[in-house]
Design an enzyme around this catalytic site. Structure first.
Site, short mmCIF file in Angstrom:
data_model
loop_
_atom_site.label_atom_id
_atom_site.label_comp_id
_atom_site.label_asym_id
_atom_site.label_seq_id
_atom_site.Cartn_x
_atom_site.Cartn_y
_atom_site.Cartn_z
N LYS A 79 24.80 3.39 10.83
CA LYS A 79 23.47 3.71 10.32
C LYS A 79 22.87 4.77 11.24
CE LYS A 79 19.11 1.41 8.96
NZ LYS A 79 18.41 0.11 8.84
N SER A 154 16.51 -1.10 4.24
CA SER A 154 16.66 0.28 4.66
C SER A 154 18.11 0.69 4.93
CB SER A 154 15.81 0.53 5.91
OG SER A 154 16.30 -0.21 7.00
N SER A 178 16.64 -5.59 5.97
CA SER A 178 17.37 -4.34 5.73
C SER A 178 18.89 -4.42 5.80
CB SER A 178 16.88 -3.26 6.69
OG SER A 178 15.66 -2.76 6.21
#
Ligand code: GLN
Length: 492
Positions: A79, A154, A178
């Site tokens: 990420k 997210s 997330s």
């Protein structure tokens, strides 16, 4: 070989060890898939092809010396919230679009030590604030199951790369859901560890008292492999806990479900907005666990109405403080031709941050301001404690707690939900972060539109091994986690 991306992490590691294929071949295989498929998914912000091939060659050399670890030569995507030395790290923001990190996050460094090959950095909601990965600067990431739908967020890029087989597994972070919600939207397994289990050093901060990194992959077994890399005490993160780390792979067992007491919060299944298909699939999965020897116990989590307002005060408050460092002076975006220092601050922050981030900074600054601090922030902290106590009381009678991960399946890109509608979608995930507990999402079927549904299991502190084992055993008895989106079936 055209189907290397179909291997589990264990099979991949074994194939590398027994020299059925090299890390270079495996890495090139993924790079080819990314080149062919990712313009439709838009999951990678940065593909580090050259470095990846160099890391793969180094891994192949390590096999010859006999010093390989369990995961030497296996590719991963990070990420873009994790700092990567020498590689752009954006946190999904225009603010950091020119930021090349001078150091590695601990999670990234541990990955390197374990011999993982970094394929690149993946898209997310800006600064991890959001639930759709419709990024205002890098564009929307698409859900591999239906490219017109969001992958969740997210960590939507992390979910999309795995679901489209553009990486075998990925790191994510979970401040309020997330990891679990995008895993649910994309049919994956994702683990949010106990707060303090995974180092936050080099993980760009959103709400520091809740931020926690964790693995996203197809199965509990794949997640266990990545947890073995990510977990551990780190003296560079004062909130990381100095507690012995489990061997999550070795601890996987086929006996976790028999005799398990699963709490069913009576408040959770009558929530307005809970989709009928989601409810049905989750209930079917619980029935399956019952058939496998678990007992379902109704429990009372009476604080559930307070989850959304409490989180949406504390998280923005911490965010407004954490994001004050982005001032256009030291690093990050700077506006053009500032007339004076105030103009520089104002325009750098207005132009560098997207709308949702600005909304959170405003809410958070308000909640922390003199005169409102006691009424909002301090009150929210007190409610947070009550929410935690609610869970601790429940765990006196049950081993884990079941819930959907999200009230719906993935909605359409551009659905343009109002902020409050969007925040309500987090109803099932936020309390876990407020309480610092671990929780896992497991895929348990599909809705009428063939979009994945996820079951969430919440455990007591440090129960990661137990959560992984329960899902592992469920996955040995079901095949939802083996289903692949059409785009993942394409060959490069
Ligand atoms: N959707 C939640 C939010 O917008 C959670 C995000 C997260 O876990 N990073 O804050």
């Amino acid at each position: 070989m055209t189907d290397l991306h179909r291997l589990s992490i264990r099979e991949m590691a074994e194939g590398l060890k027994s020299a059925q294929f090299s890390s270079r071949e495996l890495t090139q295989h993924y790079l080819n898939r990314i080149a062919k498929i990712d313009d439709r998914v838009n999951s990678y912000i940065t593909v580090t092809a050259e470095q990846a091939l160099a890391q793969a060659d180094a891994a192949d050399a390590v096999f010859k010396t006999g010093n390989a670890t369990a995961l030497t030569g296996v590719p991963i995507a990070h990420k873009d919230i994790f700092c990567t030395h020498g590689i752009k790290t954006t946190a999904g923001s225009k603010m950091l679009n020119n930021f090349v990190s001078p150091y590695d996050a601990t999670v990234v460094a541990k990955g390197k030590t374990a011999g993982l090959v970094t394929l690149g950095k993946v898209n997310m909601d800006e600064f991890a604030m959001g639930s759709t990965s419709e990024n205002p600067f890098f564009g929307a990431t698409k859900n591999p199951w239906n490219l017109e739908h969001v992958p969740g967020g997210s960590s939507g890029g992390s979910a999309a790369v795995v679901a489209a087989d553009l990486a075998p597994f990925a790191t994510g972070t979970d401040t309020g859901g997330s990891i679990r919600q995008p895993a649910s939207f994309c049919g994956l397994t994702g683990l949010k560890p106990t707060y303090g289990r995974v180092s936050r050093f080099g993980m760009i901060a959103y709400a520091s008292s809740m931020d926690q990194g964790g693995p996203m992959a197809r199965s509990a077994e794949d997640c266990a492999y990545l947890m073995n890399v990510m977990a551990g005490h780190d003296e560079k993160d004062s909130t990381s806990i100095n507690k012995e780390v489990d061997d999550y792979v070795a601890n996987l067992n086929g006996t976790a479900v028999k005799g398990l007491r699963i709490g069913i919060p009576k408040q959770y299944f009558n929530v307005q907005g809970l989709d009928a298909d989601v409810k049905a699939r989750v209930e079917e999965s619980l029935k399956k666990l019952e058939d496998m020897g678990a007992t379902l116990v109704e429990i009372d989590l009476s604080m559930s109405e307070a989850y959304v307002p409490t989180y949406y005060l504390i998280a923005p408050a911490e965010a407004s403080s954490n994001l004050s460092r982005f001032d256009g002076v030291r690093y990050g975006y700077r506006c053009e031709n500032p007339t004076d220092i105030l103009d520089l601050y104002k325009r750098s922050r207005s132009e560098g941050f997207g709308a949702e981030v600005q909304r959170r900074i405003l809410i958070g600054t308000y909640a922390l301001s003199a005169g409102y601090y006691d009424a909002y922030y301090v009150k929210a902290q007190k409610v947070r404690r009550l929410i935690q106590q609610d869970f601790l009381k429940a765990f006196e009678n049950v081993d884990v707690i079941a819930a959907p991960s999200a009230p719906t399946t993935a909605y359409k890109i551009g659905a343009n939900l109002s902020p409050t509608e969007m925040y309500l979608g987090d109803i099932y995930t936020l309390a876990v972060n407020l309480a610092g507990l671990p929780a896992i999402n497991a895929p348990v079927g599909f809705d009428a539109n063939s979009l994945p549904v996820g079951l969430q299991l919440i455990g007591n502190y440090w129960s990661e091994s137990q959560l992984l084992s329960i899902v592992h055993q469920y996955q040995q008895n079901t095949d939802w986690h083996t289903k692949r989106a059409a785009i993942a079936e394409e060959n490069a």
